[in-house]
Enzyme design. Sequence first.
Site, PDB file in Angstrom:
ATOM      1  N   GLU A  56       0.686  -0.638  -4.832  1.00  0.00           N
ATOM      2  CA  GLU A  56      -0.446   0.257  -5.071  1.00  0.00           C
ATOM      3  C   GLU A  56       0.053   1.686  -5.034  1.00  0.00           C
ATOM      4  O   GLU A  56       1.006   2.000  -4.304  1.00  0.00           O
ATOM      5  CB  GLU A  56      -1.510   0.029  -3.987  1.00  0.00           C
ATOM      6  CG  GLU A  56      -2.756   0.887  -4.116  1.00  0.00           C
ATOM      7  CD  GLU A  56      -2.727   2.155  -3.265  1.00  0.00           C
ATOM      8  OE1 GLU A  56      -3.704   2.922  -3.324  1.00  0.00           O
ATOM      9  OE2 GLU A  56      -1.721   2.388  -2.538  1.00  0.00           O
ATOM     10  N   HIS A  77      -1.126  10.702  -2.213  1.00  0.00           N
ATOM     11  CA  HIS A  77      -2.486  10.359  -1.790  1.00  0.00           C
ATOM     12  C   HIS A  77      -3.351  11.596  -1.645  1.00  0.00           C
ATOM     13  O   HIS A  77      -4.447  11.679  -2.179  1.00  0.00           O
ATOM     14  CB  HIS A  77      -2.447   9.590  -0.469  1.00  0.00           C
ATOM     15  CG  HIS A  77      -3.810   9.293   0.079  1.00  0.00           C
ATOM     16  ND1 HIS A  77      -4.496  10.161   0.910  1.00  0.00           N
ATOM     17  CD2 HIS A  77      -4.630   8.237  -0.103  1.00  0.00           C
ATOM     18  CE1 HIS A  77      -5.673   9.643   1.219  1.00  0.00           C
ATOM     19  NE2 HIS A  77      -5.774   8.468   0.612  1.00  0.00           N
ATOM     20  N   HIS A 115       0.826  -1.201   0.000  1.00  0.00           N
ATOM     21  CA  HIS A 115       0.000   0.000   0.000  1.00  0.00           C
ATOM     22  C   HIS A 115       0.869   1.263   0.000  1.00  0.00           C
ATOM     23  O   HIS A 115       1.519   1.570   0.998  1.00  0.00           O
ATOM     24  CB  HIS A 115      -0.893  -0.031   1.244  1.00  0.00           C
ATOM     25  CG  HIS A 115      -1.865   1.082   1.339  1.00  0.00           C
ATOM     26  ND1 HIS A 115      -1.850   1.981   2.382  1.00  0.00           N
ATOM     27  CD2 HIS A 115      -2.899   1.434   0.547  1.00  0.00           C
ATOM     28  CE1 HIS A 115      -2.841   2.844   2.226  1.00  0.00           C
ATOM     29  NE2 HIS A 115      -3.492   2.542   1.123  1.00  0.00           N
ATOM     30  N   ASP A 148      -1.393   6.056  -5.587  1.00  0.00           N
ATOM     31  CA  ASP A 148      -2.427   7.054  -5.850  1.00  0.00           C
ATOM     32  C   ASP A 148      -1.845   8.106  -6.774  1.00  0.00           C
ATOM     33  O   ASP A 148      -0.668   8.471  -6.642  1.00  0.00           O
ATOM     34  CB  ASP A 148      -2.879   7.726  -4.547  1.00  0.00           C
ATOM     35  CG  ASP A 148      -3.307   6.716  -3.505  1.00  0.00           C
ATOM     36  OD1 ASP A 148      -4.279   5.992  -3.751  1.00  0.00           O
ATOM     37  OD2 ASP A 148      -2.653   6.649  -2.440  1.00  0.00           O
ATOM     38  N   GLU A 155      -4.622   4.008  -8.339  1.00  0.00           N
ATOM     39  CA  GLU A 155      -5.875   4.619  -7.872  1.00  0.00           C
ATOM     40  C   GLU A 155      -5.954   6.077  -8.314  1.00  0.00           C
ATOM     41  O   GLU A 155      -5.046   6.872  -8.041  1.00  0.00           O
ATOM     42  CB  GLU A 155      -6.008   4.548  -6.351  1.00  0.00           C
ATOM     43  CG  GLU A 155      -7.314   5.171  -5.877  1.00  0.00           C
ATOM     44  CD  GLU A 155      -7.508   5.194  -4.377  1.00  0.00           C
ATOM     45  OE1 GLU A 155      -8.372   5.965  -3.897  1.00  0.00           O
ATOM     46  OE2 GLU A 155      -6.776   4.459  -3.684  1.00  0.00           O
TER      47      GLU A 155
END
Length: 291
Positions: A40, A55, A13, A42, A123
């Site tokens: 992952e 993020h 993450h 963002d 994301e």
Amino acid sequence: MEPLIGRPKVYAHRGSSAAFAEHTRAAYLRALADGADGVECDVHLTRDQHVVLLHDANLDRTSNGTGPVGERSLAELRELDFSSWKGVRIPDAYGAISEQFLTLPELIDILRGAGREIGLAIEFKHPSPYQLKLEDRVLALLTERGWTPEESRLDNIQISFMSFNPDSVHHLLQVVPAEHICQLVDDVNVQEVRQELGLGALTGSAVANVMRQAQLEGEELLDESKVGIAGPGITYVRRHALKVQRWMESGRRFRVWTVDSEADVALCQGLGVHEITTNKPAQVLAQLATQ
């Protein structure tokens, strides 16, 4: 549901973000060293339309800068420190402080050098001042590097796309096969929204209402099997067991976040979750190896 063979895949993450500052070069290099099956990230757009890994929509929490990311150029962001806030020394092998901030192409270069198959879950963060241009820019830069939507691969990297925003998901579905798209879902708490975004009571409630509507639309996309991957938070999994079971039985692939505790890892494995997203990939992989 697709049968689960072996252990769940483990996605880091924002990199191994328990060890190093999230989204930094060190965090992603550590994730690869930890043996993560995927990572992952963002993404946001800068003022000059570069795709960067962050993020928050604002710089305040994870840098020594302040203000909206979308109002800064890439060159301006390069001048900021995105790692010292974590209070952890970065080994020389993971780069200098000035090398920790990453664009999406730089992360792709890191993953290309992994020497093995690796997953990348991207994301899209909304609301974005550039709206769906964010998705278009990401797909364009991936295509420039040889990515094809049908297989959603780029060399050794298997890429999937995620968003809480149903408009983002609908937009992606026009180009990318559903099996590579993840609808993220979580319960909306007004107080948490206000605290996270620094909003007053009225504005916070209004934003929470918009987010609740997005949550309902996202749940509908999963109910109707419009996307191939369900992305609930671990708290959502606990609170909505029947709904989660229904989605699993309908054949959705499950990617649950953010799973850090031993109890939550065991819960996910017991449910047959396919992918676990965690800040602690080495710890989770060690636990899975003993079960």
